[in-house]
Design an enzyme around this catalytic site. Structure first.
Site, PDB file in Angstrom:
ATOM      1  N   CYS A 289      40.002  57.062  79.180  1.00  0.00           N
ATOM      2  CA  CYS A 289      41.397  56.671  79.452  1.00  0.00           C
ATOM      3  C   CYS A 289      42.406  57.579  78.747  1.00  0.00           C
ATOM      4  CB  CYS A 289      41.667  55.218  79.092  1.00  0.00           C
ATOM      5  SG  CYS A 289      43.225  54.693  79.861  1.00  0.00           S
TER       6      CYS A 289
ATOM      7  N   ALA B  91      38.340  52.325  86.251  1.00  0.00           N
ATOM      8  CA  ALA B  91      38.713  52.440  87.666  1.00  0.00           C
ATOM      9  C   ALA B  91      37.809  53.445  88.373  1.00  0.00           C
ATOM     10  CB  ALA B  91      40.173  52.851  87.778  1.00  0.00           C
TER      11      ALA B  91
ATOM     12  N   CYS C  13      44.865  55.338  86.157  1.00  0.00           N
ATOM     13  CA  CYS C  13      45.267  55.063  84.780  1.00  0.00           C
ATOM     14  C   CYS C  13      46.613  54.348  84.807  1.00  0.00           C
ATOM     15  CB  CYS C  13      45.367  56.383  84.011  1.00  0.00           C
ATOM     16  SG  CYS C  13      45.663  56.113  82.274  1.00  0.00           S
TER      17      CYS C  13
HETATM   18  P1  FAD Z   1      31.029  51.557  78.554  1.00  0.00           P
HETATM   19  O1  FAD Z   1      31.743  50.466  79.258  1.00  0.00           O
HETATM   20  O2  FAD Z   1      31.586  52.008  77.245  1.00  0.00           O
HETATM   21  O3  FAD Z   1      29.511  51.096  78.388  1.00  0.00           O
HETATM   22  C1  FAD Z   1      28.532  51.887  77.779  1.00  0.00           C
HETATM   23  C2  FAD Z   1      27.400  50.962  77.350  1.00  0.00           C
HETATM   24  O4  FAD Z   1      26.280  51.744  76.964  1.00  0.00           O
HETATM   25  C3  FAD Z   1      27.770  50.103  76.154  1.00  0.00           C
HETATM   26  O5  FAD Z   1      27.584  48.746  76.454  1.00  0.00           O
HETATM   27  C4  FAD Z   1      26.828  50.573  75.054  1.00  0.00           C
HETATM   28  O6  FAD Z   1      26.405  49.535  74.171  1.00  0.00           O
HETATM   29  C5  FAD Z   1      25.663  51.130  75.873  1.00  0.00           C
HETATM   30  N1  FAD Z   1      24.877  52.130  75.136  1.00  0.00           N
HETATM   31  C6  FAD Z   1      25.318  53.125  74.333  1.00  0.00           C
HETATM   32  N2  FAD Z   1      24.290  53.792  73.810  1.00  0.00           N
HETATM   33  C7  FAD Z   1      23.163  53.214  74.309  1.00  0.00           C
HETATM   34  C8  FAD Z   1      21.774  53.469  74.124  1.00  0.00           C
HETATM   35  N3  FAD Z   1      21.326  54.439  73.315  1.00  0.00           N
HETATM   36  N4  FAD Z   1      20.891  52.698  74.800  1.00  0.00           N
HETATM   37  C9  FAD Z   1      21.325  51.704  75.623  1.00  0.00           C
HETATM   38  N5  FAD Z   1      22.625  51.414  75.802  1.00  0.00           N
HETATM   39  C10 FAD Z   1      23.531  52.166  75.154  1.00  0.00           C
HETATM   40  N6  FAD Z   1      39.941  52.304  82.072  1.00  0.00           N
HETATM   41  C11 FAD Z   1      40.709  51.981  83.147  1.00  0.00           C
HETATM   42  O7  FAD Z   1      40.244  52.091  84.281  1.00  0.00           O
HETATM   43  N7  FAD Z   1      41.988  51.526  83.019  1.00  0.00           N
HETATM   44  C12 FAD Z   1      42.554  51.382  81.801  1.00  0.00           C
HETATM   45  O8  FAD Z   1      43.707  50.972  81.693  1.00  0.00           O
HETATM   46  C13 FAD Z   1      41.779  51.707  80.635  1.00  0.00           C
HETATM   47  N8  FAD Z   1      42.306  51.583  79.394  1.00  0.00           N
HETATM   48  C14 FAD Z   1      41.520  51.803  78.303  1.00  0.00           C
HETATM   49  C15 FAD Z   1      42.066  51.591  77.039  1.00  0.00           C
HETATM   50  C16 FAD Z   1      41.279  51.762  75.911  1.00  0.00           C
HETATM   51  C17 FAD Z   1      41.890  51.543  74.564  1.00  0.00           C
HETATM   52  C18 FAD Z   1      39.913  52.111  76.039  1.00  0.00           C
HETATM   53  C19 FAD Z   1      39.049  52.241  74.818  1.00  0.00           C
HETATM   54  C20 FAD Z   1      39.369  52.335  77.291  1.00  0.00           C
HETATM   55  C21 FAD Z   1      40.166  52.202  78.433  1.00  0.00           C
HETATM   56  N9  FAD Z   1      39.670  52.428  79.712  1.00  0.00           N
HETATM   57  C22 FAD Z   1      40.447  52.163  80.823  1.00  0.00           C
HETATM   58  C23 FAD Z   1      38.364  53.133  79.882  1.00  0.00           C
HETATM   59  C24 FAD Z   1      37.214  52.236  80.266  1.00  0.00           C
HETATM   60  O9  FAD Z   1      37.079  51.157  79.401  1.00  0.00           O
HETATM   61  C25 FAD Z   1      35.932  53.079  80.265  1.00  0.00           C
HETATM   62  O10 FAD Z   1      36.145  54.237  81.026  1.00  0.00           O
HETATM   63  C26 FAD Z   1      34.764  52.296  80.869  1.00  0.00           C
HETATM   64  O11 FAD Z   1      34.459  51.200  80.052  1.00  0.00           O
HETATM   65  C27 FAD Z   1      33.559  53.213  81.052  1.00  0.00           C
HETATM   66  O12 FAD Z   1      32.432  52.497  81.455  1.00  0.00           O
HETATM   67  P2  FAD Z   1      30.953  52.999  81.044  1.00  0.00           P
HETATM   68  O13 FAD Z   1      30.018  52.042  81.660  1.00  0.00           O
HETATM   69  O14 FAD Z   1      30.833  54.432  81.322  1.00  0.00           O
HETATM   70  O15 FAD Z   1      30.931  52.863  79.447  1.00  0.00           O
HETATM   71  C1  UQ1 Z   2      40.559  49.522  89.024  1.00  0.00           C
HETATM   72  O1  UQ1 Z   2      39.880  49.449  90.053  1.00  0.00           O
HETATM   73  C2  UQ1 Z   2      39.998  49.152  87.780  1.00  0.00           C
HETATM   74  O2  UQ1 Z   2      38.693  48.721  87.737  1.00  0.00           O
HETATM   75  C3  UQ1 Z   2      38.478  47.379  87.637  1.00  0.00           C
HETATM   76  C4  UQ1 Z   2      40.735  49.276  86.627  1.00  0.00           C
HETATM   77  O3  UQ1 Z   2      40.109  48.996  85.464  1.00  0.00           O
HETATM   78  C5  UQ1 Z   2      40.576  48.101  84.639  1.00  0.00           C
HETATM   79  C6  UQ1 Z   2      42.099  49.728  86.649  1.00  0.00           C
HETATM   80  O4  UQ1 Z   2      42.749  49.833  85.602  1.00  0.00           O
HETATM   81  C7  UQ1 Z   2      42.666  50.088  87.928  1.00  0.00           C
HETATM   82  C8  UQ1 Z   2      44.106  50.516  87.947  1.00  0.00           C
HETATM   83  C9  UQ1 Z   2      41.915  49.997  89.067  1.00  0.00           C
HETATM   84  C10 UQ1 Z   2      42.484  50.417  90.403  1.00  0.00           C
HETATM   85  C11 UQ1 Z   2      42.876  49.234  91.217  1.00  0.00           C
HETATM   86  C12 UQ1 Z   2      44.024  49.086  91.888  1.00  0.00           C
HETATM   87  C13 UQ1 Z   2      44.250  47.827  92.657  1.00  0.00           C
HETATM   88  C14 UQ1 Z   2      45.103  50.079  91.895  1.00  0.00           C
END
Ligand code: FAD
Ligand code: UQ1
Length: 468
Positions: A212, A358, A390
């Site tokens: 993010c 997203a 975002c």
């Molecule tokens: P994660 O959700 O982080 O999951 C990774 C998982 O892997 C975790 O559960 C962890 O425990 C596991 N793992 C790690 N190492 C191992 C291992 N060795 N073995 C097994 N499991 C392991 N996204 C948006 O779309 N909109 C937003 O507004 C937004 N705002 C954000 C604000 C903040 C402050 C933060 C921190 C993030 C934000 N994000 C946002 C980003 C979003 O949260 C991440 O991009 C998303 O969670 C990514 O998903 P993922 O499955 O790749 O990783």
């Molecule tokens: C989205 O799909 C999503 O995943 C659940 C987010 O994560 C929290 C988002 O922040 C956004 C903006 C989307 C996109 C969805 C719409 C309706 C614009």
């Protein structure tokens, strides 16, 4: 170590996890429900009992945003599918911006993993410590091995707080230093904001890929607004020290953010990368990347840090990754470039788009479709256009909703200009997205808003050309 709200939340969630509300009352015992019994009466995931070696059709490593979404889609595979996830807590990280801003409680971001993972599949509550893709197997920290026919890697991105000298010490000991990026430190942000009486409020953005990319500045806008409402703004400098050379990667939204920055009198220092924090001297030192890394000290009275990030160490040392350490995928099919039975999604991947939930939402539907095709002996189809979004919160009631593709071209869902600060898009971020996340995405029913974009644009929305 002092107990803080992070530990209390962990304890509360642990107690919650021990309480089995879906077990019929008559069967509830004062002691722990044995996993086998809990399994047959509960529709919540229960960690699998330890097995030295096991084999699955599909193994998903990581049960965060991307891993859980894919697991939900594969739930009909039942015990032929397993998720390797060590944590008993699942976080909805996007809401941490609002938690840090004092607008939501931390509790709203967390649920027990057992409630989020589908109960039909196996939950292996452990960490993957070694990948052996040539043998279709991986090793767990317990020493056990897990074999698979197909692997999905969804391990997220690693937070490297320790790479900034003195930062962990400052986060532990200085109430004025906070970070929305970790469940451990996000609860410090709002109190630090409230305690700030003027001086320098500094917000950082590191010299690495991060998840993010908007979040480091969202909390700055919320703070700046808060300081105006409490009358402290006149005695304060709001400073954004970013290692990047631009405020945001997509020009349309960068232009809109520049206007916000100017109207709010925020100082931006580009190419400034945080290298150390000395909380006793209340000083943060930045390297000026444009001037041979010349060190520039800043006194701070409030410091919000976005830490350097990288691919998880266990991936970096595997053969699954590219030279940058990211799981090496075909950017349109999400299939591994070398191992055809391996797929990946989310923050740990090489996909050259913004690392967001997203994006993971858009990826999970495509991954499921292509994995299913490959399992049936068919080819994966190039479908992913790099969609990411975002929600750039600029105040406690307004947001610029950035949505874009691999070409960094806007790909907006609403038939209105999303490059304008709007109440509607703030409402979507704060109230609608969490519901979509918990009720649809975590249940395998949300593949991003592409379908709504088509409907709302009466079928006239742009589609991205997918080049190999
Ligand atoms: P994660 O959700 O982080 O999951 C990774 C998982 O892997 C975790 O559960 C962890 O425990 C596991 N793992 C790690 N190492 C191992 C291992 N060795 N073995 C097994 N499991 C392991 N996204 C948006 O779309 N909109 C937003 O507004 C937004 N705002 C954000 C604000 C903040 C402050 C933060 C921190 C993030 C934000 N994000 C946002 C980003 C979003 O949260 C991440 O991009 C998303 O969670 C990514 O998903 P993922 O499955 O790749 O990783
Ligand atoms: C989205 O799909 C999503 O995943 C659940 C987010 O994560 C929290 C988002 O922040 C956004 C903006 C989307 C996109 C969805 C719409 C309706 C614009």
């Amino acid at each position: 170590m002092a107990w803080n709200s992070f530990h209390i939340t962990k304890l509360a969630a642990y107690c919650l996890a021990r309480h089995q509300p879906t077990v019929p009352l008559g069967l509830r015992s004062p002691t722990i429900v044995p996993p086998a019994l809990a399994c047959s009466y509960s529709n919540e995931a229960v960690p699998r009992a330890r097995q030295a070696n096991s084999k699955y059709k599909v193994v998903i490593v990581g049960g965060g945003t991307g891993g859980c979404a894919v697991a939900a889609k594969l739930s009909s595979l039942g015990k032929f599918c397993a998720v390797v996830e060590p944590s008993d807590l699942h976080y909805y990280q996007p809401i941490w911006t609002l938690v840090g801003g004092g607008l939501k409680g931390f509790q709203s971001s967390v649920r027990p993993t057992r409630e989020v993972l589908p109960s039909s599949i196996d939950w292996i509550q452990d960490k993957a410590v070694k990948f052996e893709p040539d043998n279709n197997s991986l090793e767990l920290s317990s020493g056990d091995k897990v074999q698979y026919d197909y692997l999905v890697v969804a391990m997220g991105i690693q937070l490297d707080y320790e790479k900034v000298d003195g930062l962990l010490d400052a986060l532990e000991n200085d109430p004025a230093v906070a970070s929305n990026y970790s469940p451990r430190w996000v609860n410090k942000t709002f109190p630090a904001m409230q305690e700030f009486r003027g001086g320098n409020a500094i917000f950082t953005y590191p010299n690495t890929p991060i998840k993010c990319a908007g979040a480091p500045q969202k909390i700055m806008y919320l703070t700046e607004e808060f300081l105006r409402t409490t009358g402290v703004r006149e005695n304060s400098n709001v400073i954004f020290n970013t290692a990047m050379g631009v405020i945001f990667g997509v020009k349309k939204y960068a232009d809109a953010l520049q206007k916000v920055i100017q109207s709010r009198n925020i100082q931006v220092n580009y190419k400034h990368s945080l290298v150390s924090v000395d909380h006793k001297k209340k000083t943060a030192i930045f390297a000026n990347l444009d001037k041979d890394n010349e060190l520039v000290p800043f006194e701070y009275d409030f410091l919000h840090v976005t830490p350097p990030m990288s691919s998880p160490d266990v991936l970096k040392k595997s053969t699954l990754v590219n030279e940058g350490g990211w799981v090496d995928l075909n950017k349109h099919t999400l299939q591994h470039t070398k191992y055809s039975n391996v797929f990946g999604l989310g923050d740990c991947t090489s996909l050259p788009t913004s690392k967001t939930a997203a994006a993971a939402a858009a990826q999970c539907g495509i991954l499921h479709q292509n994995l299913t095709a490959v399992m049936k002996g068919k080819n994966a189809t190039p479908l992913y256009d790099g969609y990411a979004s975002c929600p750039l919160i600029t105040s406690r009631e307004k947001c610029i909703l950035a949505e874009f593709d691999y070409n960094l071209e806007p790909l907006e869902t609403l038939p209105i200009n999303q490059g304008v600060e709007r109440r509607l898009t703030y409402g979507m971020k704060a109230y609608i997205m969490p519901v979509i996340y918990w009720q649809a995405m975590m249940k395998g029913r949300w593949n991003g808003p592409a379908m709504f974009r088509k409907i709302l644009h009466l079928g006239m929305s742009r589609s991205t050309k997918l080049e190999a």
